[in-house]
Motif scaffolding. Structure first.
Motif, PDB file in Angstrom:
ATOM      1  N   PRO A 218     -28.455   1.584  10.743  1.00  0.00           N
ATOM      2  CA  PRO A 218     -26.794   1.736  11.618  1.00  0.00           C
ATOM      3  C   PRO A 218     -26.305   0.514  10.883  1.00  0.00           C
ATOM      4  O   PRO A 218     -26.466  -0.424  11.567  1.00  0.00           O
ATOM      5  N   ILE A 219     -25.006   0.335  10.345  1.00  0.00           N
ATOM      6  CA  ILE A 219     -24.126   0.152  10.363  1.00  0.00           C
ATOM      7  C   ILE A 219     -22.912   0.346  10.625  1.00  0.00           C
ATOM      8  O   ILE A 219     -22.413   1.983  10.640  1.00  0.00           O
ATOM      9  N   GLY A 220     -21.768  -0.632  11.721  1.00  0.00           N
ATOM     10  CA  GLY A 220     -21.145  -0.489  12.210  1.00  0.00           C
ATOM     11  C   GLY A 220     -19.388  -0.582  11.638  1.00  0.00           C
ATOM     12  O   GLY A 220     -19.402  -1.311  10.256  1.00  0.00           O
ATOM     13  N   LEU A 221     -18.653  -0.136  11.976  1.00  0.00           N
ATOM     14  CA  LEU A 221     -16.828  -0.149  11.424  1.00  0.00           C
ATOM     15  C   LEU A 221     -16.427  -1.472  11.200  1.00  0.00           C
ATOM     16  O   LEU A 221     -15.659  -1.745  10.008  1.00  0.00           O
ATOM     17  N   GLY A 222     -17.376  -2.405  11.341  1.00  0.00           N
ATOM     18  CA  GLY A 222     -17.011  -4.076  10.744  1.00  0.00           C
ATOM     19  C   GLY A 222     -17.411  -4.053   9.778  1.00  0.00           C
ATOM     20  O   GLY A 222     -16.880  -4.514   9.267  1.00  0.00           O
ATOM     21  N   ALA A 223     -18.759  -3.641   9.327  1.00  0.00           N
ATOM     22  CA  ALA A 223     -19.037  -4.691   8.528  1.00  0.00           C
ATOM     23  C   ALA A 223     -18.718  -3.586   7.912  1.00  0.00           C
ATOM     24  O   ALA A 223     -18.458  -3.520   6.222  1.00  0.00           O
ATOM     25  N   ARG A 224     -18.073  -2.144   7.888  1.00  0.00           N
ATOM     26  CA  ARG A 224     -17.509  -1.398   6.613  1.00  0.00           C
ATOM     27  C   ARG A 224     -15.865  -2.094   6.263  1.00  0.00           C
ATOM     28  O   ARG A 224     -16.099  -2.109   5.229  1.00  0.00           O
ATOM     29  N   ASP A 225     -15.726  -3.154   6.980  1.00  0.00           N
ATOM     30  CA  ASP A 225     -14.686  -3.373   6.662  1.00  0.00           C
ATOM     31  C   ASP A 225     -14.761  -4.989   5.545  1.00  0.00           C
ATOM     32  O   ASP A 225     -14.000  -4.699   4.612  1.00  0.00           O
ATOM     33  N   THR A 226     -15.503  -4.873   5.697  1.00  0.00           N
ATOM     34  CA  THR A 226     -16.278  -6.550   5.300  1.00  0.00           C
ATOM     35  C   THR A 226     -16.470  -6.132   3.741  1.00  0.00           C
ATOM     36  O   THR A 226     -16.193  -6.761   2.844  1.00  0.00           O
ATOM     37  N   LEU A 227     -17.178  -4.668   3.919  1.00  0.00           N
ATOM     38  CA  LEU A 227     -18.060  -4.487   3.007  1.00  0.00           C
ATOM     39  C   LEU A 227     -16.809  -4.328   2.092  1.00  0.00           C
ATOM     40  O   LEU A 227     -17.552  -4.592   0.628  1.00  0.00           O
ATOM     41  N   ARG A 228     -16.275  -3.543   2.194  1.00  0.00           N
ATOM     42  CA  ARG A 228     -14.786  -2.476   1.478  1.00  0.00           C
ATOM     43  C   ARG A 228     -13.668  -3.541   0.857  1.00  0.00           C
ATOM     44  O   ARG A 228     -13.484  -4.108   0.153  1.00  0.00           O
ATOM     45  N   LEU A 229     -14.288  -5.139   1.586  1.00  0.00           N
ATOM     46  CA  LEU A 229     -12.730  -5.942   1.068  1.00  0.00           C
ATOM     47  C   LEU A 229     -13.484  -6.633   0.189  1.00  0.00           C
ATOM     48  O   LEU A 229     -12.835  -7.165  -0.599  1.00  0.00           O
ATOM     49  N   GLU A 230     -14.749  -6.408   0.222  1.00  0.00           N
ATOM     50  CA  GLU A 230     -15.206  -8.170  -1.081  1.00  0.00           C
ATOM     51  C   GLU A 230     -14.914  -6.599  -2.396  1.00  0.00           C
ATOM     52  O   GLU A 230     -15.156  -7.486  -2.809  1.00  0.00           O
ATOM     53  N   ALA A 231     -15.536  -4.918  -2.458  1.00  0.00           N
ATOM     54  CA  ALA A 231     -15.405  -4.620  -2.469  1.00  0.00           C
ATOM     55  C   ALA A 231     -14.185  -4.095  -3.691  1.00  0.00           C
ATOM     56  O   ALA A 231     -13.847  -3.888  -4.072  1.00  0.00           O
ATOM     57  N   GLY A 232     -12.898  -4.743  -3.095  1.00  0.00           N
ATOM     58  CA  GLY A 232     -11.958  -4.619  -2.876  1.00  0.00           C
ATOM     59  C   GLY A 232     -11.202  -3.519  -3.328  1.00  0.00           C
ATOM     60  O   GLY A 232      -9.945  -3.084  -3.900  1.00  0.00           O
ATOM     61  N   MET A 233     -11.259  -2.882  -2.453  1.00  0.00           N
ATOM     62  CA  MET A 233     -11.397  -0.909  -1.633  1.00  0.00           C
ATOM     63  C   MET A 233      -9.793  -1.135  -0.459  1.00  0.00           C
ATOM     64  O   MET A 233      -9.965  -1.985   0.042  1.00  0.00           O
ATOM     65  N   ASN A 234      -8.809   0.055  -1.085  1.00  0.00           N
ATOM     66  CA  ASN A 234      -7.936  -0.112   0.219  1.00  0.00           C
ATOM     67  C   ASN A 234      -8.227   0.313   1.660  1.00  0.00           C
ATOM     68  O   ASN A 234      -8.891   1.281   1.036  1.00  0.00           O
ATOM     69  N   LEU A 235      -7.356  -0.305   2.727  1.00  0.00           N
ATOM     70  CA  LEU A 235      -7.380   0.560   3.519  1.00  0.00           C
ATOM     71  C   LEU A 235      -6.533   0.787   3.450  1.00  0.00           C
ATOM     72  O   LEU A 235      -4.905   0.166   4.243  1.00  0.00           O
ATOM     73  N   TYR A 236      -6.635   1.994   4.186  1.00  0.00           N
ATOM     74  CA  TYR A 236      -4.771   2.952   4.490  1.00  0.00           C
ATOM     75  C   TYR A 236      -4.791   2.460   5.670  1.00  0.00           C
ATOM     76  O   TYR A 236      -5.231   1.913   6.892  1.00  0.00           O
ATOM     77  N   GLY A 237      -3.008   2.122   5.923  1.00  0.00           N
ATOM     78  CA  GLY A 237      -2.203   1.401   7.055  1.00  0.00           C
ATOM     79  C   GLY A 237      -2.460   0.345   7.524  1.00  0.00           C
ATOM     80  O   GLY A 237      -1.418  -0.623   7.527  1.00  0.00           O
ATOM     81  N   HIS A 238      -3.436  -0.797   6.077  1.00  0.00           N
ATOM     82  CA  HIS A 238      -3.411  -2.005   6.416  1.00  0.00           C
ATOM     83  C   HIS A 238      -2.954  -1.814   4.456  1.00  0.00           C
ATOM     84  O   HIS A 238      -1.477  -3.412   4.399  1.00  0.00           O
ATOM     85  N   ASP A 239      -3.220  -2.160   3.327  1.00  0.00           N
ATOM     86  CA  ASP A 239      -3.048  -2.379   2.072  1.00  0.00           C
ATOM     87  C   ASP A 239      -2.306  -1.602   1.468  1.00  0.00           C
ATOM     88  O   ASP A 239      -1.557  -1.915   0.367  1.00  0.00           O
ATOM     89  N   MET A 240      -2.106   0.070   1.937  1.00  0.00           N
ATOM     90  CA  MET A 240      -0.241   0.795   1.649  1.00  0.00           C
ATOM     91  C   MET A 240      -0.236   1.828   3.037  1.00  0.00           C
ATOM     92  O   MET A 240      -1.288   2.117   3.752  1.00  0.00           O
ATOM     93  N   ASP A 241       0.962   2.079   2.443  1.00  0.00           N
ATOM     94  CA  ASP A 241       0.873   3.291   3.682  1.00  0.00           C
ATOM     95  C   ASP A 241       1.934   3.690   3.233  1.00  0.00           C
ATOM     96  O   ASP A 241       2.709   3.213   2.088  1.00  0.00           O
ATOM     97  N   GLU A 242       2.883   3.785   3.889  1.00  0.00           N
ATOM     98  CA  GLU A 242       4.426   5.714   3.366  1.00  0.00           C
ATOM     99  C   GLU A 242       5.486   4.472   2.684  1.00  0.00           C
ATOM    100  O   GLU A 242       6.125   4.828   2.221  1.00  0.00           O
ATOM    101  N   THR A 243       5.791   3.349   2.850  1.00  0.00           N
ATOM    102  CA  THR A 243       6.235   2.400   2.918  1.00  0.00           C
ATOM    103  C   THR A 243       6.412   1.781   1.554  1.00  0.00           C
ATOM    104  O   THR A 243       7.324   0.992   0.460  1.00  0.00           O
ATOM    105  N   VAL A 244       4.558   1.305   1.033  1.00  0.00           N
ATOM    106  CA  VAL A 244       4.209   1.444  -0.165  1.00  0.00           C
ATOM    107  C   VAL A 244       3.693   2.038  -1.340  1.00  0.00           C
ATOM    108  O   VAL A 244       3.437   3.081  -0.845  1.00  0.00           O
ATOM    109  N   SER A 245       4.200   2.096  -2.024  1.00  0.00           N
ATOM    110  CA  SER A 245       4.410   2.733  -3.691  1.00  0.00           C
ATOM    111  C   SER A 245       2.582   1.859  -4.069  1.00  0.00           C
ATOM    112  O   SER A 245       2.493   0.675  -4.671  1.00  0.00           O
ATOM    113  N   PRO A 246       2.375   3.468  -5.140  1.00  0.00           N
ATOM    114  CA  PRO A 246       1.153   2.987  -5.194  1.00  0.00           C
ATOM    115  C   PRO A 246       0.533   2.124  -6.466  1.00  0.00           C
ATOM    116  O   PRO A 246      -0.187   1.084  -7.371  1.00  0.00           O
ATOM    117  N   LEU A 247       2.148   1.691  -6.921  1.00  0.00           N
ATOM    118  CA  LEU A 247       1.832   0.590  -7.946  1.00  0.00           C
ATOM    119  C   LEU A 247       1.777  -0.399  -8.110  1.00  0.00           C
ATOM    120  O   LEU A 247       1.804  -1.664  -8.700  1.00  0.00           O
TER     121      LEU A 247
END
Lengths: 361, 128
Positions: A218-247
């Motif tokens: 079993p793996i917690g949300l902490g590692a989920r965040d470091t794994l997705r960041l290494e994978a260069g994947m966005n996290l909603y509310g941090h890397d983009m939100d309603e004020t940020v364009s997908p471009l």
């Protein structure tokens, strides 16, 4: 304050000695001892994440396809067969990102998986956009969801479900296998191979225990965040939100511009941005020396400013990495205001890590 | 339940102090502090020979989760720092009161130690 919600796997987390925290209104495991060890297990073997806090919405009705072609920036007409998956942004009229999501083609229509923290807002937005369309939305709180990720993830799932091994191994990336109320999709949020599995809530703990017995940690949300960041994947509310364009958030590839007559919400705003020139872009930052890049730190490039939207210590690379939104003219280097000291960082193309290995130059 | 050794002194910013037989003081962070920080990945320590004021910033601990300042719990001169933490910062997680120590001070004023929290007072402070 309402009490945090619990997923169908809550008791299994407690039994596995999880440290539980409030995440988007849900009581979720942050780690089961060491975030770094859990990260390493997913990169080298197999781990499982409870992602039942995310929301599964089934979409039916004679207008389901036309409605989704208006609602999201990617085009569901790309979904050629049952179980096929598509990643997309759901935009507002200004071209900001309401949420990012995965949509699957199902036997009866479509299935969408949206973020936990945005669920109420998303459902209200989708309801508002459904006027004039024959669509019906059904939230599937009767399902749990487990992401099983890592180089050995699929093999270990197959030892628990030997009768499905052949069909699961035949899945290509971004394809799913429906099995009654179960659904196995070859998707994930770690940069490793693996599956995201939807399970009837009542069967979730038994399956979790079977996977654990098969050597899936079993793996917690902490590692989920470091794994997705290494994978260069966005996290909603941090890397983009309603004020940020997908471009400006590295999501240009998720926008289906053709056919030109498909008038998805936000299209006009994005076209205007493209015509005027997009001011910012998303890049990866690398700090090979000491220190850790953190969300919110200022990035300085030739007197112009950007911002770190996610930053961490990379357990795989043993130094800090970050996702940042920087001026479009940014080249190979930048500086970050690291607790008062302007520090040189390298600008790289993401991802940082794929299938256990460093991938940037 | 955090381990709070009875023979040590504490400050509310979660550093511990041990008075050694030679009158010097060893400083580290408490088990409670390392639990709050999670996996520690860098420790930045003061320069040997520098004079620190009471409560002055003496370094930084960076965990995967957050950066946290370390403070000098009393005024004094830095006599030594724990070089082991450079290669193995996780010693501050695994052995916060032993191999994970941070630095040694020569107190400017030995009586300053009397003003610090004892184990019971620190336990009350963190609600342990």
């Amino acid at each position: 304050m309402t009490a945090p919600k619990r997923t169908p796997l809550f008791d299994a987390h407690i039994a596995a000695s999880a440290k539980m925290v409030d995440f988007a209104g849900w009581e979720m495991p942050i780690h089961y001892g060491s975030q770094l060890k859990e990260h390493e297990i997913v990169r080298s073997d197999a781990g499982m994440f409870d992602v039942s806090h995310m929301t599964v919405v089934d979409i039916t009705g004679s207008d389901a396809k036309g409605w989704l072609q208006k609602l999201i920036a990617n085009d569901v007409s790309k979904l050629g067969f049952e179980g096929k998956a598509l990643y997309s942004g759901m935009l507002n009229e200004q071209g900001g990102v309401v949420d990012d999501l995965i949509v699957y083609l199902t036997a009866t229509g479509y299935r969408m998986v949206i973020n936990a923290g945005t669920t109420e807002k998303d459902l209200a937005w989708m309801d508002k956009q459904s006027a004039g369309f024959d669509v019906k939305l059904q939230v599937r709180r009767d399902l749990a969801m487990l992401a099983v990720q890592g180089p050995n993830a699929i093999a270990k799932v197959c030892t628990v479900k030997p009768e499905l091994a052949e069909a699961i191994q035949a899945l290509k990336v971004f394809q799913g296998l429906p099995q009654g109320e179960w659904f196995y999709a070859r998707t994930g949020y770690t940069g490793e191979d693996g599956l995201e599995i939807m399970i009837p809530a009542t069967e979730a703990i038994n399956f979790f225990n079977q996977l654990q017995a098969a050597g899936v940690a079993p793996i917690g949300l902490g590692a989920r965040d470091t794994l997705r960041l290494e994978a260069g994947m966005n996290l909603y509310g941090h890397d983009m939100d309603e004020t940020v364009s997908p471009l400006e958030a590295g999501m240009g590839w998720t926008i289906a511009w053709n056919p030109e007559e498909r008038d998805f919400i936000g299209r006009k705003a994005l076209e205007a941005q493209k015509a005027a020139g997009v001011a910012m872009k998303q890049v990866g930052l690398v700090l090979e020396g000491r220190g850790v890049l953190r969300e919110g730190q200022k990035v300085v490039v030739d007197g112009q400013e950007g911002i770190i939207t996610s930053g961490t210590f990379s357990p795989t690379l043993k130094h800090s990495i970050a996702i940042a939104r920087v001026p479009a003219s940014t080249g190979a280097t930048a500086q970050v205001d690291l607790r008062g000291t302007l520090t040189d960082v390298r600008v790289v193309k993401m991802p940082f890590v794929r299938n256990g290995k460093k991938v940037f130059e | 339940m955090s381990n709070i050794p009875a023979e040590l002194k504490y400050v509310s910013s979660h550093e511990w102090l041990r008075l050694e037989a030679d009158g010097t003081v060893t400083v580290g962070i408490t088990e409670h502090a390392q639990e709050l920080l999670g996996d520690i990945v860098f420790v930045e320590l003061p320069s040997v020979g520098s004079a620190l004021g009471d409560g002055e910033q003496a370094g930084v601990v960076e965990s995967v989760k957050a950066a946290s300042d370390i403070y000098a719990p009393i005024a004094g001169e830095v006599l030594a720092v724990n070089a082991e933490l450079e290669a193995a910062p996780d010693l501050a997680n695994s052995e916060p009161y032993a191999a994970g120590w941070f630095f040694k001070l020569k107190p400017a004023n030995a009586a300053d130690l009397d003003k610090l929290l004892d184990a019971a007072a620190y336990a009350a402070e963190i609600g342990a």
